[in-house]
Design a protein around this motif. Structure first.
Motif, short mmCIF file in Angstrom:
data_model
loop_
_atom_site.label_atom_id
_atom_site.label_comp_id
_atom_site.label_asym_id
_atom_site.label_seq_id
_atom_site.Cartn_x
_atom_site.Cartn_y
_atom_site.Cartn_z
N ALA A 131 0.84 -1.21 0.00
CA ALA A 131 0.00 0.00 0.00
C ALA A 131 0.87 1.26 0.00
CB ALA A 131 -0.93 -0.01 1.21
N TRP A 132 1.95 1.23 0.78
CA TRP A 132 2.81 2.41 0.85
C TRP A 132 3.62 2.59 -0.44
CZ3 TRP A 132 2.24 6.22 4.03
CH2 TRP A 132 3.19 7.23 4.05
N VAL A 133 4.12 1.50 -0.99
CA VAL A 133 4.85 1.58 -2.26
C VAL A 133 3.95 2.16 -3.34
CG1 VAL A 133 5.87 0.20 -4.11
CG2 VAL A 133 6.52 -0.24 -1.74
N MET A 134 2.67 1.79 -3.33
CA MET A 134 1.75 2.34 -4.34
C MET A 134 1.58 3.84 -4.17
SD MET A 134 -0.05 1.85 -7.03
CE MET A 134 -0.51 0.13 -7.26
N THR A 135 1.61 4.36 -2.93
CA THR A 135 1.51 5.81 -2.76
C THR A 135 2.73 6.52 -3.35
OG1 THR A 135 2.53 5.82 -0.55
CG2 THR A 135 0.12 5.56 -0.68
N ASP A 136 3.88 5.82 -3.40
CA ASP A 136 5.06 6.37 -4.08
C ASP A 136 4.90 6.33 -5.59
OD1 ASP A 136 6.58 7.10 -1.88
OD2 ASP A 136 7.42 5.09 -1.65
N LEU A 137 4.32 5.23 -6.09
CA LEU A 137 4.17 5.07 -7.53
C LEU A 137 3.06 5.93 -8.09
CD1 LEU A 137 4.57 1.17 -7.72
CD2 LEU A 137 6.28 2.89 -8.36
N LEU A 156 12.27 -8.08 -7.25
CA LEU A 156 11.94 -6.88 -8.01
C LEU A 156 12.22 -5.61 -7.21
CD1 LEU A 156 8.60 -7.97 -9.73
CD2 LEU A 156 10.80 -7.53 -10.85
N ALA A 157 11.89 -5.67 -5.90
CA ALA A 157 12.16 -4.50 -5.06
C ALA A 157 13.66 -4.29 -4.89
CB ALA A 157 11.49 -4.67 -3.71
N ALA A 158 14.42 -5.39 -4.76
CA ALA A 158 15.86 -5.29 -4.54
C ALA A 158 16.57 -4.68 -5.75
CB ALA A 158 16.44 -6.66 -4.22
N ILE A 159 16.08 -4.94 -6.95
CA ILE A 159 16.73 -4.39 -8.15
C ILE A 159 16.00 -3.15 -8.67
CG2 ILE A 159 17.64 -6.65 -8.81
CD1 ILE A 159 15.42 -6.92 -10.86
N ASP A 160 15.06 -2.62 -7.84
CA ASP A 160 14.35 -1.38 -8.13
C ASP A 160 13.58 -1.46 -9.45
OD1 ASP A 160 13.49 1.15 -7.50
OD2 ASP A 160 15.16 2.15 -8.51
N ILE A 176 3.71 -0.12 -11.12
CA ILE A 176 2.31 -0.28 -10.70
C ILE A 176 1.78 -1.65 -11.06
CG2 ILE A 176 -0.04 0.49 -11.20
CD1 ILE A 176 1.03 3.34 -11.40
N TRP A 177 2.07 -2.12 -12.28
CA TRP A 177 1.40 -3.32 -12.77
C TRP A 177 2.02 -4.60 -12.21
CZ3 TRP A 177 -3.13 -2.21 -13.97
CH2 TRP A 177 -3.42 -0.98 -14.55
N ASN A 178 3.37 -4.68 -12.09
CA ASN A 178 3.87 -5.93 -11.51
C ASN A 178 3.58 -5.98 -10.01
OD1 ASN A 178 6.06 -4.46 -10.30
ND2 ASN A 178 7.34 -4.81 -12.10
N LEU A 179 3.44 -4.81 -9.36
CA LEU A 179 3.02 -4.80 -7.96
C LEU A 179 1.60 -5.36 -7.82
CD1 LEU A 179 3.35 -4.02 -4.98
CD2 LEU A 179 2.57 -1.73 -5.57
N LEU A 180 0.68 -4.90 -8.69
CA LEU A 180 -0.70 -5.38 -8.62
C LEU A 180 -0.80 -6.85 -9.01
CD1 LEU A 180 -2.66 -2.34 -10.08
CD2 LEU A 180 -2.60 -3.10 -7.70
N ILE A 181 -0.04 -7.27 -10.02
CA ILE A 181 -0.10 -8.67 -10.47
C ILE A 181 0.39 -9.62 -9.38
CG2 ILE A 181 0.91 -10.33 -12.08
CD1 ILE A 181 0.83 -8.07 -14.19
N TRP A 210 12.36 -4.04 -0.18
CA TRP A 210 12.85 -5.40 -0.43
C TRP A 210 13.00 -6.19 0.87
CZ3 TRP A 210 17.17 -7.40 1.78
CH2 TRP A 210 18.09 -6.50 2.35
N ALA A 211 13.38 -5.52 1.96
CA ALA A 211 13.52 -6.21 3.24
C ALA A 211 12.17 -6.65 3.77
CB ALA A 211 14.22 -5.28 4.24
N ALA A 212 11.15 -5.79 3.61
CA ALA A 212 9.81 -6.15 4.07
C ALA A 212 9.26 -7.33 3.27
CB ALA A 212 8.88 -4.94 3.92
#
Length: 553
Positions: free
Chosen positions: A48-54, A109-113, A117-122, A183-185
């Motif tokens: 949810a927080w990552v999406m507020t960044d995206l 994916l998070a570790a390599i930045d 939006i779409w791979n997060l939702l998928i 990535w840690a979370a």
């Protein structure tokens, strides 16, 4: 746990909220579920927080909640049917490995930045698929691991696990997001599935004793839907769940925006808000058994729904972060009071043979309301403001709670839904019919006193409901015009196998209802039961073969 040990535990009765944890298999599941739930909350808060960044759009933020809930709508009913007809241990192992793999992909994916939006939702949707497949099976594991007398305590402890994780998970997520990164979370969530995988791998589940072949998948689905339609306490659970969650979803969907926009906070603020929800829920769980002794579940659900609606209103009005922490504590206690009451009723109002399907329907209705509510209130917030959406949903929560208050969740004491086996193993027959042959017509003849006919017809309605609930596609009662007081009850099943399944499904509560009907019978012998079968016999007999309709008596 052996049946002998379970019976011994049952004879000892309840011994407090913590009693189920004395049973080793339940304790192992409980701690494994706690770890997995903590990881789930860490993942949910992080996404949810990552999406507020995206994207700061309320609709996109609410889509994270929708992507989590939508798989429950799409797959929960199928998962419930699978839970009731396949090997549950292997099935659960598959779901846990699936979710661990999806969480690991998010970590990479998070570790390599490379998260967008779409791979997060998928991948959120993929995790939701795993959860939707696993949840019905995990929710009905408790009845297998504890005696029936401890079921409310087992449900309360399962809710405690979820809400302890709701306190710990968001706080951990806030620290990880602020100090290390997403990535840690996500990585910690992937590791959280290991405990459950180990417990399931080592679980020595007793094989079920089956005298009949298992139901086919679509047949099992139909049976579950039919049961929910006929069983009134469980139907009330679905109605009251829908009325609550459609409006209550706004708090969860819009909370990231409240933390970021309305309060001007960071991930720590969001995590703390959710942690106080968890603290309130834990406090609520600890006092719920006592509250249940003082008030019915109907009153608990009504009062808690009104309180929850008031906390949504407070979210819209208050601007003080410290006051909102107190409000979120009260919100958590009200939330868990509603869900505990509904889930205990869902668990105790259905027999074991259909429990997985019934609970999957409850989960599906809950998740559909959460997904649709999240999308709707996200759209309202985008069209107006976040406080306006919260005020409207607060009013809706209160009005809906009052509107459905007459749909009763049943009495405080749960019905005895253990198999009664008071019917004969199977009806006597000159030849054993093919299991697929049908349809089957069963008739029961009663002799009723003329002054008791009205009372008899009132009593037999409940018996008819149980016949339809357990598989009959038609049921009725007719009186003989030439001999008033002579009644014939009939019911039909699709096949001989379906009728034999009905024998195994009759509960002690059904037996009580049947005995209440039989007391009106005035004949010198018990009511006469006859069985007729359609279709063509598989072996030749001296009797004429039927050609597809009902055979003659």
């Amino acid at each position: 746990m052996t049946k002998q040990a379970r019976n011994k535990e049952s004879n000892q009765g309840r011994s407090g909220t913590w009693a189920p944890l004395k049973i080793l298999p339940f304790r192992a599941f409980w701690f494994a579920a706690l770890g997995s739930n903590i990881g789930t909350w860490i993942n949910g808060v992080s996404s949810a927080w990552v999406m507020t960044d995206l994207s700061p759009s309320p609709v996109m933020v609410s889509l994270v909640q929708a992507a989590t809930s939508l798989p429950m709508v799409l797959f929960a009913l199928a998962a419930g049917a699978l839970t009731d007809i396949v090997d549950r241990r292997r099935y659960l192992l598959f779901t846990q490995i699936w979710m661990a793999a999806a969480a690991a992909m998010l970590t990479v994916l998070a570790a390599i930045d490379q998260i967008d939006i779409w791979n997060l939702l998928i991948l959120t949707f993929a995790l939701g698929i795993g959860a939707s497949l696993a949840t019905p099976a995990l929710n009905i594991t408790a009845p297998e691991l504890v005696p029936r007398s401890m079921l409310p305590e087992a449900v309360a402890l399962s809710s405690l696990s979820m809400n302890l994780s709701r306190s710990l998970g968001p706080a951990i997520a806030g620290v990880l997001l602020a100090q290390i990164g997403p990535w840690a979370a996500y990585g910690l969530n992937a590791l959280s599935f290991i405990g459950m995988i180990v417990v399931l791998w080592r679980w020595k589940r007793e094989p079920e004793e089956r005298s009949l072949p298992p139901e086919r998948f679509f047949q099992a689905l139909r049976a579950g839907v039919r049961y929910a339609h006929v069983a009134s306490p469980f139907r009330a659970v679905l109605i009251r769940t829908t009325a609550f969650i459609l409006f209550a979803a706004s708090g969860w969907a819009l909370l990231p925006l409240i933390a970021r926009v309305e309060l001007g906070g960071g991930p720590g603020t969001y995590g703390l808000l959710l942690s106080f929800v968890g603290i309130g829920a834990v406090c609520g769980i600890l006092v719920l058994p006592r509250l249940h002794e003082l008030a019915s579940r109907d009153r608990l659900v009504l009062a808690a729904s009104l309180i929850y609606g008031a906390t949504i209103m407070a979210l819209a009005i208050l601007q003080s972060e410290e006051m909102l922490y107190a409000i979120m504590t009260l919100s958590g206690a009200a939330w868990v009071s509603v869900l505990w009451s509904l889930q205990v009723t869902a668990q105790t109002s259905v027999p074991a043979w259909v429990r997985g399907r019934a609970l999957s329907l409850y989960i599906m209705v809950f998740s559909a309301g959460l997904a649709l509510g999240s999308l709707f209130w996200g759209w309202v917030a985008a069209s107006t403001t976040v406080p306006t959406a919260l005020l409207l949903s607060s009013a809706g929560t209160m009005v809906a709670a009052l509107a459905v208050r007459n749909f009763s969740l049943g009495s405080r004491e749960a019905p005895d839904l253990a198999p009664s086996y008071h019917w004969r193993p199977h009806p006597p027959a000159m030849e054993e019919p093919d299991l697929r042959r049908g349809p089957v017509l069963v008739t029961v003849e009663y002799e009723i006193g003329l002054d008791q006919r009205r009372a008899f017809l009132e009593a037999i309605r409940s018996l008819g409901a149980s016949r339809r609930r357990d598989g009959a596609f038609a049921w009725g009662v007719f009186e003989d015009l030439e001999k008033p007081g002579r009644y014939i009850e009939f019911f039909q099943q699709a096949s001989w196998l379906d009728h034999l399944r009905q024998h195994a499904r009759v509960t002690r509560e059904d037996q009580r209802v049947q005995e209440n009907v039989n007391r009106f019978h005035t004949g010198s012998e018990a009511p006469r039961v006859s069985h007729f079968i359609g279709g063509t016999p598989t072996a030749s007999t001296d009797s004429p073969a039927a050609t597809g309709g009902m055979t003659e008596a």
